[in-house]
Enzyme design. Structure first.
Site, mmCIF file in Angstrom:
data_model
loop_
_atom_site.group_PDB
_atom_site.id
_atom_site.type_symbol
_atom_site.label_atom_id
_atom_site.label_comp_id
_atom_site.label_asym_id
_atom_site.label_seq_id
_atom_site.Cartn_x
_atom_site.Cartn_y
_atom_site.Cartn_z
ATOM 1 N N LYS A 40 -12.950 46.100 37.342
ATOM 2 C CA LYS A 40 -14.133 45.317 36.956
ATOM 3 C C LYS A 40 -13.769 44.102 36.106
ATOM 4 C CE LYS A 40 -16.974 46.360 33.257
ATOM 5 N NZ LYS A 40 -17.324 45.208 32.423
ATOM 6 N N ASN A 41 -12.987 44.333 35.056
ATOM 7 C CA ASN A 41 -12.824 43.231 34.099
ATOM 8 C C ASN A 41 -11.888 42.134 34.577
ATOM 9 O OD1 ASN A 41 -14.783 44.166 32.475
ATOM 10 N ND2 ASN A 41 -13.435 45.132 30.969
ATOM 11 N N ARG A 74 -21.691 39.869 30.652
ATOM 12 C CA ARG A 74 -20.748 39.143 29.807
ATOM 13 C C ARG A 74 -19.866 38.207 30.631
ATOM 14 N NH1 ARG A 74 -21.455 38.130 24.935
ATOM 15 N NH2 ARG A 74 -19.565 37.457 23.928
ATOM 16 N N ARG A 112 -23.575 49.027 36.575
ATOM 17 C CA ARG A 112 -23.003 47.686 36.393
ATOM 18 C C ARG A 112 -21.483 47.720 36.507
ATOM 19 N NH1 ARG A 112 -24.281 45.220 31.046
ATOM 20 N NH2 ARG A 112 -22.413 44.193 31.780
ATOM 21 N N ASP A 164 -12.635 50.575 25.450
ATOM 22 C CA ASP A 164 -13.522 50.958 26.559
ATOM 23 C C ASP A 164 -13.481 52.461 26.850
ATOM 24 O OD1 ASP A 164 -14.209 48.336 26.801
ATOM 25 O OD2 ASP A 164 -12.922 47.924 28.512
ATOM 26 N N ARG A 197 -21.288 39.438 19.477
ATOM 27 C CA ARG A 197 -20.164 39.128 20.384
ATOM 28 C C ARG A 197 -20.050 37.611 20.531
ATOM 29 N NH1 ARG A 197 -20.303 43.027 25.592
ATOM 30 N NH2 ARG A 197 -18.137 42.362 25.766
ATOM 31 N N PRO A 198 -19.582 36.944 19.474
ATOM 32 C CA PRO A 198 -19.518 35.485 19.527
ATOM 33 C C PRO A 198 -18.488 34.999 20.553
ATOM 34 C CG PRO A 198 -18.383 36.297 17.571
ATOM 35 C CD PRO A 198 -19.002 37.497 18.246
ATOM 36 N N ILE A 199 -18.597 33.716 20.927
ATOM 37 C CA ILE A 199 -17.587 33.148 21.843
ATOM 38 C C ILE A 199 -16.934 31.918 21.198
ATOM 39 C CG2 ILE A 199 -18.495 34.070 24.013
ATOM 40 C CD1 ILE A 199 -19.829 31.331 24.494
ATOM 41 N N CYS A 243 -23.201 44.181 27.475
ATOM 42 C CA CYS A 243 -23.536 45.340 26.634
ATOM 43 C C CYS A 243 -23.724 44.916 25.188
ATOM 44 C CB CYS A 243 -22.416 46.378 26.708
ATOM 45 S SG CYS A 243 -22.279 47.171 28.311
ATOM 46 N N ILE A 251 -12.499 47.306 17.450
ATOM 47 C CA ILE A 251 -12.719 46.051 18.195
ATOM 48 C C ILE A 251 -14.166 45.592 18.089
ATOM 49 C CG2 ILE A 251 -12.582 44.912 20.467
ATOM 50 C CD1 ILE A 251 -9.828 45.726 19.652
HETATM 51 N N1 EPU Z 1 -14.456 37.795 19.350
HETATM 52 C C1 EPU Z 1 -14.854 36.790 18.495
HETATM 53 N N2 EPU Z 1 -14.945 35.524 19.003
HETATM 54 C C2 EPU Z 1 -14.662 35.235 20.295
HETATM 55 C C3 EPU Z 1 -14.264 36.267 21.171
HETATM 56 C C4 EPU Z 1 -14.157 37.544 20.659
HETATM 57 O O1 EPU Z 1 -15.119 37.016 17.313
HETATM 58 O O2 EPU Z 1 -14.769 34.063 20.679
HETATM 59 C C5 EPU Z 1 -14.353 39.167 18.840
HETATM 60 C C6 EPU Z 1 -15.362 40.090 19.524
HETATM 61 O O3 EPU Z 1 -16.623 40.023 18.906
HETATM 62 C C7 EPU Z 1 -14.707 41.438 19.404
HETATM 63 C C8 EPU Z 1 -13.217 41.102 19.544
HETATM 64 O O4 EPU Z 1 -13.111 39.705 19.220
HETATM 65 O O5 EPU Z 1 -14.949 41.952 18.131
HETATM 66 C C9 EPU Z 1 -12.628 41.364 20.910
HETATM 67 O O6 EPU Z 1 -13.370 40.708 21.901
HETATM 68 P P1 EPU Z 1 -12.763 40.275 23.313
HETATM 69 O O7 EPU Z 1 -13.002 38.829 23.450
HETATM 70 O O8 EPU Z 1 -11.368 40.788 23.450
HETATM 71 O O9 EPU Z 1 -13.693 41.074 24.278
HETATM 72 P P2 EPU Z 1 -14.597 40.513 25.431
HETATM 73 O O10 EPU Z 1 -13.895 39.460 26.191
HETATM 74 O O11 EPU Z 1 -15.978 40.251 24.934
HETATM 75 C C10 EPU Z 1 -13.609 42.170 27.197
HETATM 76 C C11 EPU Z 1 -14.185 43.147 28.165
HETATM 77 C C12 EPU Z 1 -14.728 44.342 27.402
HETATM 78 C C13 EPU Z 1 -13.600 44.981 26.617
HETATM 79 C C14 EPU Z 1 -12.959 43.951 25.699
HETATM 80 C C15 EPU Z 1 -11.763 44.468 24.924
HETATM 81 C C16 EPU Z 1 -15.017 41.768 29.951
HETATM 82 C C17 EPU Z 1 -16.158 41.145 30.623
HETATM 83 N N3 EPU Z 1 -15.272 42.497 28.881
HETATM 84 O O12 EPU Z 1 -14.681 41.805 26.338
HETATM 85 O O13 EPU Z 1 -15.194 45.259 28.375
HETATM 86 O O14 EPU Z 1 -14.111 46.036 25.841
HETATM 87 O O15 EPU Z 1 -12.542 42.793 26.476
HETATM 88 O O16 EPU Z 1 -10.815 44.951 25.786
HETATM 89 O O17 EPU Z 1 -13.878 41.648 30.384
HETATM 90 C C18 EPU Z 1 -16.508 47.012 29.180
HETATM 91 O O18 EPU Z 1 -15.870 46.917 30.239
HETATM 92 O O19 EPU Z 1 -17.305 47.961 28.932
HETATM 93 C C19 EPU Z 1 -16.316 46.000 28.151
HETATM 94 C C20 EPU Z 1 -17.132 45.851 27.114
#
Ligand code: EPU
Length: 420
Positions: A24-25, A94, A399, A307, A123-125, A118, A329
């Site tokens: 998925k990811n 996401r 999903r 996860d 979950r900032p970007i 979720c 995380i």
């Molecule tokens: N974070 C920030 N700023 C950012 C990006 C991340 O503060 O710009 C923080 C997040 O809030 C979190 C941490 O950094 O506390 C890690 O976030 P990461 O960016 O690694 O996660 P993500 O990209 O939002 C993906 C997967 C998640 C998985 C995580 C960690 C996708 C679509 N989602 O999320 O998958 O848990 O990496 O491995 O690829 C799931 O499959 O159920 C799922 C949530």
């Protein structure tokens, strides 16, 4: 929209074989990344899950032709891809944030709603946006829409504050067609990052270091036709392995998986006393009456994956003594706790560590799934009950888990979808 529930008839003596689908990811990044190609893309082993269908629908709305041919998905190029992503589809998941990097690289502009996904706390970007800005993009916001524009995207060095999976992949997508070389330091090392890099390289991108903590991307002008097979989903594999470890049947074989990608889980399951037979692309697991309690902390790959934290809680109910798992995380990935409590689990949260004391005979109940992996934890718990459990809001499970009813049936668990 239908509100759907899953009814599960528990059977602790489960056994059998289950086939793992595509990841998925990485799929949620590879589908948006396909728009970078100047020719046709054929994807194989794309998981048949709602998140992928939503992204493919977004691709169609911005002008790409998507063709389903048996289990392959063909995406036809469109040089004039639309850059406005003002559709509620974006807020459904996401992974839609990967259109930021892909459209910025392809069209140098994008206007979009914020991604959904979720609810695991904030979950900032900001790491994504800071990185795009370093590559020369302008970022602004108007009427709740995010607007990114660049005259020219330029290679640069980006030091990530945290090895974010999403930011690493998004910046890699943008850098693929940027001018010059981009270096991403302290990047995520998750296998999904490598899968996306392999896909991009199969089209002629020049990316090295994916899977390590430094990725180097040399921008190219054109990307060519490809046929790419996605890797198997390590979290789906891990979920079924945890189900096997929790049960008292004669064993579960999880097929079409990559054992290297779930090393931390396999080490844990072996330490607590499960019997494991690890082959090149499958793992057989059989539980043991006296599994040992444990403590584990989640972390970026290769540490134990966040996860699998929620599914792990259901296994913890089947182990005598107190086990714990620390979430590091996400701030709020604990939706399973009150629901497992309804099923009689002895479970509580202190700071960001979940403690579970077993062994508990879980009782069938009426529970609610709030997020994808929380749903997985409830499905495992329901399978272990003596009786019938109803899980509401099961849409969140569909999903990200492919054909779960059929796969549970292979393990001798009967589940039924109920539509209101
Ligand atoms: N974070 C920030 N700023 C950012 C990006 C991340 O503060 O710009 C923080 C997040 O809030 C979190 C941490 O950094 O506390 C890690 O976030 P990461 O960016 O690694 O996660 P993500 O990209 O939002 C993906 C997967 C998640 C998985 C995580 C960690 C996708 C679509 N989602 O999320 O998958 O848990 O990496 O491995 O690829 C799931 O499959 O159920 C799922 C949530």
């Amino acid at each position: 929209m239908n509100i759907i529930k899953l009814k599960i008839y528990g059977n602790k003596n489960l056994y059998g074989e289950v086939q793992i689908g595509g990841c998925k990811n990485s799929a949620v990044a590879i589908i948006p990344a396909a728009i970078l190609c100047d020719e046709e893309v054929r994807l194989q082993n794309v998981p048949q899950i709602d998140d992928c269908y939503t992204l493919l629908e977004i691709l169609s709305t911005i002008g790409h032709q998507v063709i389903f041919e048996d289990l392959d998905i063909i995406i036809k190029p469109n040089q004039k891809t639309k850059t406005n992503l003002v559709t509620s589809l974006v807020s459904k998941l996401r992974g839609s944030y990967y259109f930021l990097g892909a459209l910025l690289a392809k069209r140098k502009k994008v206007k979009t709603l914020y991604p959904g996904g979720c609810n695991l706390g904030a979950r900032p970007i900001n790491y994504h946006l800071d990185g795009f800005q370093k590559m020369n993009a302008r970022v602004s916001e108007k009427d709740n829409l995010l607007i990114l524009k660049a005259k020219k995207l330029c290679g640069t060095t980006i030091d990530l504050e945290f090895p974010s999976v999403g930011a690493t992949i998004n910046l890699m997508l943008a850098a693929t067609k940027a001018k010059g070389t981009t270096i991403i330091n302290n990047c995520a090392q998750e296998p999904e990052v490598e899968d996306v890099a392999n896909f991009l390289n199969s089209m002629g991108a020049k990316i090295t270091g994916a899977g390590t903590n430094q990725i180097i991307i040399e921008g190219v002008n054109k990307l060519y036709k490809t046929t790419y097979k996605l890797m198997p989903d390590r979290i789906e594999a891990g979920t079924y392995l945890i189900l096997g470890a929790s049960s008292s049947g004669s064993g579960v074989t999880v097929k079409n998986m990559n054992p290297h990608h779930v090393r931390s889980l396999l080490d844990l399951l072996s330490e607590i006393g499960c019997e494991l037979i690890v082959n090149e692309d499958s793992v057989f697991i059989k539980s043991n009456d006296t599994l040992k309690p444990f403590h584990v902390e989640v972390g970026p790959y290769p540490a134990f994956p966040t996860d699998l934290q929620q599914p792990l809680c259901s296994l913890m109910t089947q182990i005598e003594g107190t086990s714990s798992v620390k979430e590091t995380i996400f701030h709020n990935r604990f939706s399973q706790i009150p629901e497992l409590s309804k099923m009689n689990a002895n479970i509580y949260l202190q700071d960001n560590t979940i403690y579970v004391t077993g062994i508990t005979n879980l009782t069938p109940s009426h529970v609610i799934a709030y997020d994808l992996r929380g749903a997985a934890s409830l499905v495992i718990a329901a399978a272990l009950c003596d009786g019938t459990t109803i899980i509401e809001n099961i849409e969140v499970f569909f999903r990200g888990y492919e054909k779960p009813v059929e796969k549970l049936a292979k393990l001798n668990i009967t589940a039924e979808v109920i539509k209101d």
